[in-house]
Design a protein around this motif. Structure first.
Motif, PDB file in Angstrom:
ATOM      1  N   ARG A 219       0.844  -1.209   0.000  1.00  0.00           N
ATOM      2  CA  ARG A 219       0.000   0.000   0.000  1.00  0.00           C
ATOM      3  C   ARG A 219       0.871   1.247   0.000  1.00  0.00           C
ATOM      4  O   ARG A 219       0.562   2.225  -0.694  1.00  0.00           O
ATOM      5  CB  ARG A 219      -0.911  -0.005   1.233  1.00  0.00           C
ATOM      6  N   SER A 220       1.942   1.209   0.786  1.00  0.00           N
ATOM      7  CA  SER A 220       2.839   2.377   0.804  1.00  0.00           C
ATOM      8  C   SER A 220       3.442   2.604  -0.573  1.00  0.00           C
ATOM      9  O   SER A 220       3.569   3.742  -1.029  1.00  0.00           O
ATOM     10  CB  SER A 220       3.958   2.175   1.825  1.00  0.00           C
ATOM     11  N   ALA A 221       3.798   1.507  -1.240  1.00  0.00           N
ATOM     12  CA  ALA A 221       4.391   1.639  -2.576  1.00  0.00           C
ATOM     13  C   ALA A 221       3.378   2.240  -3.549  1.00  0.00           C
ATOM     14  O   ALA A 221       3.721   3.072  -4.402  1.00  0.00           O
ATOM     15  CB  ALA A 221       4.870   0.279  -3.079  1.00  0.00           C
ATOM     16  N   LEU A 222       2.121   1.827  -3.406  1.00  0.00           N
ATOM     17  CA  LEU A 222       1.079   2.395  -4.280  1.00  0.00           C
ATOM     18  C   LEU A 222       0.967   3.902  -4.056  1.00  0.00           C
ATOM     19  O   LEU A 222       0.884   4.684  -5.011  1.00  0.00           O
ATOM     20  CB  LEU A 222      -0.267   1.696  -4.020  1.00  0.00           C
ATOM     21  N   VAL A 223       0.955   4.309  -2.785  1.00  0.00           N
ATOM     22  CA  VAL A 223       0.880   5.747  -2.504  1.00  0.00           C
ATOM     23  C   VAL A 223       2.106   6.463  -3.077  1.00  0.00           C
ATOM     24  O   VAL A 223       1.996   7.568  -3.607  1.00  0.00           O
ATOM     25  CB  VAL A 223       0.715   5.999  -0.985  1.00  0.00           C
ATOM     26  N   GLY A 224       3.267   5.801  -3.016  1.00  0.00           N
ATOM     27  CA  GLY A 224       4.474   6.380  -3.626  1.00  0.00           C
ATOM     28  C   GLY A 224       4.302   6.570  -5.125  1.00  0.00           C
ATOM     29  O   GLY A 224       4.658   7.613  -5.682  1.00  0.00           O
ATOM     30  N   ASP A 225       3.734   5.572  -5.794  1.00  0.00           N
ATOM     31  CA  ASP A 225       3.480   5.687  -7.242  1.00  0.00           C
ATOM     32  C   ASP A 225       2.508   6.831  -7.522  1.00  0.00           C
ATOM     33  O   ASP A 225       2.687   7.599  -8.472  1.00  0.00           O
ATOM     34  CB  ASP A 225       2.843   4.402  -7.795  1.00  0.00           C
ATOM     35  N   LEU A 226       1.464   6.909  -6.687  1.00  0.00           N
ATOM     36  CA  LEU A 226       0.484   7.981  -6.889  1.00  0.00           C
ATOM     37  C   LEU A 226       1.145   9.344  -6.697  1.00  0.00           C
ATOM     38  O   LEU A 226       0.875  10.282  -7.448  1.00  0.00           O
ATOM     39  CB  LEU A 226      -0.695   7.819  -5.919  1.00  0.00           C
ATOM     40  N   LEU A 230       0.862  12.122  -9.442  1.00  0.00           N
ATOM     41  CA  LEU A 230       0.120  13.348  -9.125  1.00  0.00           C
ATOM     42  C   LEU A 230       1.081  14.530  -9.080  1.00  0.00           C
ATOM     43  O   LEU A 230       0.742  15.636  -9.515  1.00  0.00           O
ATOM     44  CB  LEU A 230      -0.623  13.195  -7.793  1.00  0.00           C
ATOM     45  N   GLY A 231       2.294  14.285  -8.565  1.00  0.00           N
ATOM     46  CA  GLY A 231       3.280  15.362  -8.466  1.00  0.00           C
ATOM     47  C   GLY A 231       3.679  15.887  -9.833  1.00  0.00           C
ATOM     48  O   GLY A 231       3.845  17.085 -10.025  1.00  0.00           O
TER      49      GLY A 231
END
Ligand code: SAH
Length: 374
Positions: A219-226, A230-231
């Motif tokens: 999940r953390s990796a997914l947020v990192g990808d997002l 997004l950035g």
């Protein structure tokens, strides 16, 4: 023994006990034997009913939330409309139906569905062909495969809860990882790693002896990808899921406390180890922990707030009245469905919503100011 059990026994025999994340990955997504990879996980026996399947209003309001964000972002074209784990496709179908009349929204969107299950991909294709035949959805096995190009408007409902977790238990001066080994009868069983682990993200000082905490590198990796997407391109991600109860958060550990790994086999709750590959495995989402990962990655975070509050902010009551006026014979059914989605003791609080945006973006509609940060 099922082929997957044989594989697990062999793996444990040769490498020792598996961490829970490896077990979940194999049980859910092994290309031939994983629960979400083979057959149709939502086949004749429904293991559960999800929010978009309870009422069309759910997907409609999410559609309006995304479209409103798009309008307030200056109608970027093109943009990526992405859903992670669309199941039978109800959410996306309702979202697209509700946004048809928003001028330019469908035209500007390129539609991407992240789904590993072939039968569900086919079901999604059928459903979407009826609502938005001009949209030509594309399917991917992972968010990484969605090409760049324009901002991202992404929704994931009950997707994070199937991503693998690891568990750690407080023992004496440290933490020990919970793993899956074999007992005396050669059956899969939970075992504690004899070595003390100190994952740096867990400050375990005040955790009670025996307390279990969960982390989810996936999940953390997914947020990192997002955060990366997004950035660089802007947009919003709306993450909705079954949440870890806020009461159980240990401020010091910074993580919700408790073992939330759960298995459902043919509609019944079973042991997480009894039906690998044939049972759905989920763990509740620690949204506070995810929000911190997103904050650290430089995203603006909004929420988490309860699903009930989110849907009420988006006008679920007014939409319910409209539908009831249009088909009065369905009043009771509609009232029941809406209550199930928003009541505090049903999905309204158990399910939470976290929105992620790039710095400087508008606040997504429905996420109250008091819940927003950054
Ligand atoms: N969002 C849907 C269904 C949630 S169930 C709803 O609300 O009804 C989880 C969904 O994610 C299923 O469609 C499943 O096939 C898919 N899925 C599970 N693991 C996945 C993975 N690792 N990658 C992509 N999709 C996955």
């Amino acid at each position: 023994m099922s082929p997957l059990k044989t594989l697990l026994h062999d793996l444990i025999g040769s490498h020792g006990p598996l961490d829970i994340a490896s077990y979940m990955t194999l049980a859910l997504t092994h290309p031939r034997h994983g629960y979400y990879a083979k057959g149709n996980p939502f086949g004749s026996i429904r293991d559960f009913t999800t929010a978009p399947e309870i009422s069309q209003v759910f997907g409609e309001l999410i559609g309006l939330c995304l479209a409103d964000f798009w309008l307030r972002s200056g109608r970027p074209a093109p943009f990526r409309l992405v859903e992670l784990g669309p199941g039978r496709g109800a959410l996306m179908a309702d979202l697209l139906r509700a946004t048809k009349l928003i001028a330019g929204f469908h035209e500007a969107s390129s539609l991407h569905l992240v789904e590993i299950n072939a039968a569900l991909r086919a079901a999604q294709a059928d459903l979407l062909a009826n609502v938005a035949s001009s949209l030509n959805p594309r399917w991917h096995a992972s968010l990484n495969d969605v090409d760049d190009g324009g901002p991202l408007l992404l929704v994931a409902n009950e997707f994070l809860d199937v991503l693998p977790i690891r568990q750690f238990e407080r023992r004496g001066a440290g933490l020990r990882e919970r793993r899956i080994g074999l007992d005396r009868n050669n059956e899969l069983a939970f075992v504690l790693d004899p070595r003390t682990a100190v994952p740096e993200e867990i400050a375990f000082g005040t955790l009670a002896e025996g307390a279990v905490v969960e982390t989810s590198p996936a999940r953390s990796a997914l947020v990192g990808d997002l955060a990366a997407r997004l950035g660089s391109a802007g947009g919003m991600a709306l993450l909705i899921d079954y949440a870890h109860e806020p009461e159980s958060t240990s401020a010091d550990a910074g993580l919700a406390v408790g073992d939330t790994l759960q298995a459902i086999y043919r509609g019944e709750r079973v042991s997480a180890l009894s039906h690998p590959g044939d049972a759905d495995l989920t763990a509740r989402v620690d949204f506070q922990a995810l929000r911190r990962v997103a904050d650290q990655a430089g995203l603006q975070t909004h929420g988490p707030i309860g699903q009930g509050e989110f849907l009420r902010n988006l006008g679920i009551e007014a939409r319910r009245r409209q539908l009831v006026e249009a088909s009065p014979q369905r009043t009771a059914e509609m009232d029941r469905a809406v209550a199930r989605l928003i009541d505090q003791d049903r999905m309204g609080r158990l399910f939470q919503v976290l929105a992620l945006t790039a710095a400087g973006s508008p606040t997504p509609e429905g996420m109250t100011e008091s819940g927003s940060r950054g």
